[in-house]
Design a protein around this motif. Structure first.
Motif, PDB file in Angstrom:
ATOM      1  N   ASP A 160       0.824  -1.214   0.000  1.00  0.00           N
ATOM      2  CA  ASP A 160       0.000   0.000   0.000  1.00  0.00           C
ATOM      3  C   ASP A 160       0.854   1.258   0.000  1.00  0.00           C
ATOM      4  OD1 ASP A 160       0.890  -0.472   2.588  1.00  0.00           O
ATOM      5  OD2 ASP A 160      -1.014  -0.006   3.550  1.00  0.00           O
TER       6      ASP A 160
ATOM      7  N   ASN B  98      -3.101  -3.950  -3.570  1.00  0.00           N
ATOM      8  CA  ASN B  98      -2.205  -3.791  -2.426  1.00  0.00           C
ATOM      9  C   ASN B  98      -1.978  -5.141  -1.766  1.00  0.00           C
ATOM     10  OD1 ASN B  98      -2.171  -1.024  -2.856  1.00  0.00           O
ATOM     11  ND2 ASN B  98      -3.881  -0.641  -1.470  1.00  0.00           N
TER      12      ASN B  98
ATOM     13  N   SER C  78      -2.422  -2.885   6.849  1.00  0.00           N
ATOM     14  CA  SER C  78      -2.292  -1.639   6.106  1.00  0.00           C
ATOM     15  C   SER C  78      -1.331  -0.705   6.835  1.00  0.00           C
ATOM     16  CB  SER C  78      -3.648  -0.955   5.945  1.00  0.00           C
ATOM     17  OG  SER C  78      -3.485   0.397   5.555  1.00  0.00           O
TER      18      SER C  78
END
Length: 297
Positions: A102, A129, A227
């Motif tokens: 990401d 991602n 993330s």
């Protein structure tokens, strides 16, 4: 017989990739029952089971994995050749699949793709991602984005970013209640924000380096994300320490929202590279995307 097997092999490859008869049937424009019969007929002719079916999932047998590995690259090559014919029109067109973390996608890929996509609206990009270090050939990606030392040797690679330094950060609100770590071992006593790695189904250890010394610290804490940007937000909110790219944290450090710790231990890695399979002929669309990603923002 050859034509029949080719059609059936393509049907099998579609099911194998989707891991689902319903989705595969929708792609092929046939009914689920017809697709199931096609695959069973192929298995009977070949003399072994290719897929293990349950009420909820479809998985490949060992024979199925070998057959998929043999036929999938051929179908991809044929698809690329046919796609290249479409690109003989006035404007380049086609689908380009890219896998990246990401952070790399936000910092280096997407900013460089926007001008290209505005110029060539018939080019379609799928940007995924992923921290899983996917095999781009097996997963049918045209381009991968990874740190330079993570790329397999049989790939064509080009640098698209400077070296990457990783840092440890925490918010002043967190440090007001917890003494800042003085050495890497102190991290085990802190609430740390972890990153989940899909490849090993484990949490990413924090790699630290000071001169010739390198340590891997496995940390624990209240939060686990997949993330980088959620980790950053949680660190700014004071939920714990985070291990993040330096460039991503600099604005927050300057503003006083985050503080760097153990700065003498920050490791630096070879920066992000794009890469693609050397034996695969690239389409015009893929070539244009590659050239765009090589340009500095």
């Amino acid at each position: 017989m050859f034509g029949e097997n080719l059609n059936d092999l393509f049907a099998f490859a579609t099911v194998a990739r989707e891991r689902n008869f319903t989705r595969a049937a929708a792609q092929l424009g046939v009914s689920q029952s017809a697709l199931s019969r096609t695959v069973r007929a192929l298995e009977e002719r070949m003399g072994f089971v290719l897929l293990t079916r349950t009420t909820r999932s479809v998985s490949l047998t060992e024979a199925g994995r070998k057959v998929l590995a043999a036929v999938a690259p051929r179908f991809d090559e044929m698809n690329q050749e046919l796609q290249a014919l479409n690109e003989l029109r006035d404007r380049p067109s086609g689908n380009v699949r890219i896998t990246a973390t990401d952070y790399a996608a936000n910092a280096y890929v997407w900013p460089r793709l926007k001008p290209l996509l505005r110029r060539f609206p018939d080019i379609r990009v799928e940007l995924i991602n992923d921290y899983g270090l996917a095999n781009i050939v097996e997963q049918r990606y045209d381009i991968g984005i990874r740190l330079g030392d993570q790329i397999e040797r049989d790939m064509v690679a080009s640098r698209i970013a400077p070296d990457l330094t990783m840092v440890i950060v925490g918010a002043p609100s967190y440090l007001a209640q917890h003494a800042a770590p003085k050495k890497p071992q102190d991290l085990t006593r802190h609430s740390c924000i972890n990153l989940r790695l899909p490849t090993r189904e484990s949490l990413m250890s924090w790699s630290l380096r000071k001169g010739n010394r390198e340590v891997q610290v496995r940390v624990d804490g209240q939060l686990v994300f997949n993330s980088t940007y959620q980790m950053l937000d949680a660190a700014v909110e004071g939920f714990g320490l985070a291990y993040l790219p330096k460039d991503l944290t600099e604005e927050h450090v300057r503003a006083g929202r985050l503080v760097w710790m153990l700065e003498s231990w920050f490791p630096t890695y070879v920066g992000y590279h794009l890469y693609y399979a050397s034996r695969r002929q690239t389409s015009t669309a893929v070539s244009l995307v590659i050239e765009a990603l090589k340009q500095s923002c």
